[in-house]
Every structure is written in C-alpha cells, then in structure tokens.
Motif scaffolding. Structure first.
Motif, PDB file in Angstrom:
ATOM      1  N   SER A  33      33.682  48.537  36.506  1.00  0.00           N
ATOM      2  CA  SER A  33      35.402  48.232  36.028  1.00  0.00           C
ATOM      3  C   SER A  33      35.476  49.243  34.752  1.00  0.00           C
ATOM      4  O   SER A  33      36.930  49.075  34.592  1.00  0.00           O
ATOM      5  CB  SER A  33      34.204  46.700  34.505  1.00  0.00           C
ATOM      6  N   VAL A  36      38.546  50.603  37.324  1.00  0.00           N
ATOM      7  CA  VAL A  36      39.391  49.950  37.257  1.00  0.00           C
ATOM      8  C   VAL A  36      39.515  50.228  35.972  1.00  0.00           C
ATOM      9  O   VAL A  36      41.033  49.969  36.217  1.00  0.00           O
ATOM     10  CB  VAL A  36      39.133  48.534  37.796  1.00  0.00           C
ATOM     11  N   TYR A  37      39.575  49.978  35.513  1.00  0.00           N
ATOM     12  CA  TYR A  37      40.150  49.891  33.597  1.00  0.00           C
ATOM     13  C   TYR A  37      41.321  51.342  33.999  1.00  0.00           C
ATOM     14  O   TYR A  37      42.422  51.492  33.424  1.00  0.00           O
ATOM     15  CB  TYR A  37      39.601  49.980  33.060  1.00  0.00           C
ATOM     16  N   ILE A  46      45.576  44.006  33.913  1.00  0.00           N
ATOM     17  CA  ILE A  46      44.263  44.863  34.035  1.00  0.00           C
ATOM     18  C   ILE A  46      43.666  44.928  33.137  1.00  0.00           C
ATOM     19  O   ILE A  46      42.359  44.892  33.196  1.00  0.00           O
ATOM     20  CB  ILE A  46      44.502  45.742  34.914  1.00  0.00           C
ATOM     21  N   GLU A  49      41.388  41.920  31.825  1.00  0.00           N
ATOM     22  CA  GLU A  49      40.890  41.134  32.046  1.00  0.00           C
ATOM     23  C   GLU A  49      39.570  42.659  31.949  1.00  0.00           C
ATOM     24  O   GLU A  49      38.641  42.484  31.572  1.00  0.00           O
ATOM     25  CB  GLU A  49      41.695  41.215  33.848  1.00  0.00           C
ATOM     26  N   GLN A  50      39.614  43.868  32.016  1.00  0.00           N
ATOM     27  CA  GLN A  50      39.013  44.243  32.072  1.00  0.00           C
ATOM     28  C   GLN A  50      37.900  44.477  31.008  1.00  0.00           C
ATOM     29  O   GLN A  50      36.605  44.411  30.710  1.00  0.00           O
ATOM     30  CB  GLN A  50      39.137  46.537  32.355  1.00  0.00           C
ATOM     31  N   LEU A  54      34.215  44.036  30.073  1.00  0.00           N
ATOM     32  CA  LEU A  54      32.864  44.512  30.130  1.00  0.00           C
ATOM     33  C   LEU A  54      32.405  44.343  28.456  1.00  0.00           C
ATOM     34  O   LEU A  54      31.088  44.122  27.843  1.00  0.00           O
ATOM     35  CB  LEU A  54      34.126  46.124  29.585  1.00  0.00           C
ATOM     36  N   CYS A  70      35.434  47.017  23.226  1.00  0.00           N
ATOM     37  CA  CYS A  70      36.395  46.317  24.075  1.00  0.00           C
ATOM     38  C   CYS A  70      37.402  45.159  22.985  1.00  0.00           C
ATOM     39  O   CYS A  70      38.221  44.546  23.650  1.00  0.00           O
ATOM     40  CB  CYS A  70      35.634  45.945  24.919  1.00  0.00           C
ATOM     41  N   GLU A  74      40.449  43.866  24.260  1.00  0.00           N
ATOM     42  CA  GLU A  74      41.022  42.861  25.025  1.00  0.00           C
ATOM     43  C   GLU A  74      42.211  42.401  24.407  1.00  0.00           C
ATOM     44  O   GLU A  74      43.543  41.951  24.735  1.00  0.00           O
ATOM     45  CB  GLU A  74      39.480  42.376  24.902  1.00  0.00           C
TER      46      GLU A  74
END
Length: 111
Positions: A33, A36-37, A46, A49-50, A54, A70, A74
């Motif tokens: 993750s 991806v982040y 993205i 979501e990540q 997390l 996080c 977020e």
C-alpha cells in the motif's frame, strides 16, 4: 508509537500461534500500500484510499503513530489536498514503528 494494549487484545483474539501469520500479512500489505501511495500520491482519490486502508491496518495492529499520520493524510486527500503526507514521511513512520514493534514483540509474547 505502538499501542501494546491493542497488540495484547489481538493476540488474545486470534491466539499466539496465528499471530505471526497476521503480522506477516500486515507487513506485506502495508509495504504494498505504501508503494501504491508513493506512485499515486498526487491523485487525491488514490491518496485517500491508501491512507484509509493504511490507517485501518495500522490501528488493527497497534501502530498508533502510523495511524495518526494516515488520518491526517486521509482527511487532507478527502478535501482535495495532496502531498500533505509525503511518501518518504509515510515510509519513515512505518519503518520506525515496525522496527520498535519487531524489537519489543518477542519479549512481550514471552511474558
């Protein structure tokens, strides 16, 4: 950095014999993750979501500092602000938490 009471709860819930598998899965998923982040950190969808994933994973295993970072990322991504949490800051926080966790866990499980 680590909420050891949460770790204790999780060990009680799933049992010490299965805890290692949970930790291994957690570490693999978090590494993925974060990757991806890092690749999509400039995309608010993205990033949100990540960060959400997390945050949940971190809370589940007691990685309090990572979860708080996080949450910050977020919330920012949800309002369209990207880059509030850099991939480097995310990785550094994760690695610091992971290192403390792995260093202290054996003694805690033996107690």
């Amino acid at each position: 950095m680590i909420d050891w009471s949460r770790v204790d709860e999780l060990v009680e819930e799933i049992g010490a014999e299965d805890f290692g598998e949970v930790v291994e899965l957690f570490l693999d998923e978090v590494e993925n993750s974060i990757g991806v982040y890092a690749e999509g950190a400039d995309d608010a969808v993205i990033a949100e979501e990540q960060m959400h994933f997390l945050k949940g994973a971190a809370l589940n295993l007691g990685f309090e500092a990572l979860a708080q970072l996080c949450l910050k990322g977020e919330k920012a991504a949800a309002s369209g602000r990207v880059g509030v949490v850099s991939p480097d800051e995310l990785r550094t926080t994760y690695e610091g938490s992971r290192d403390v966790f792995q260093a202290e866990l054996p003694a805690r499980l033996a107690a």
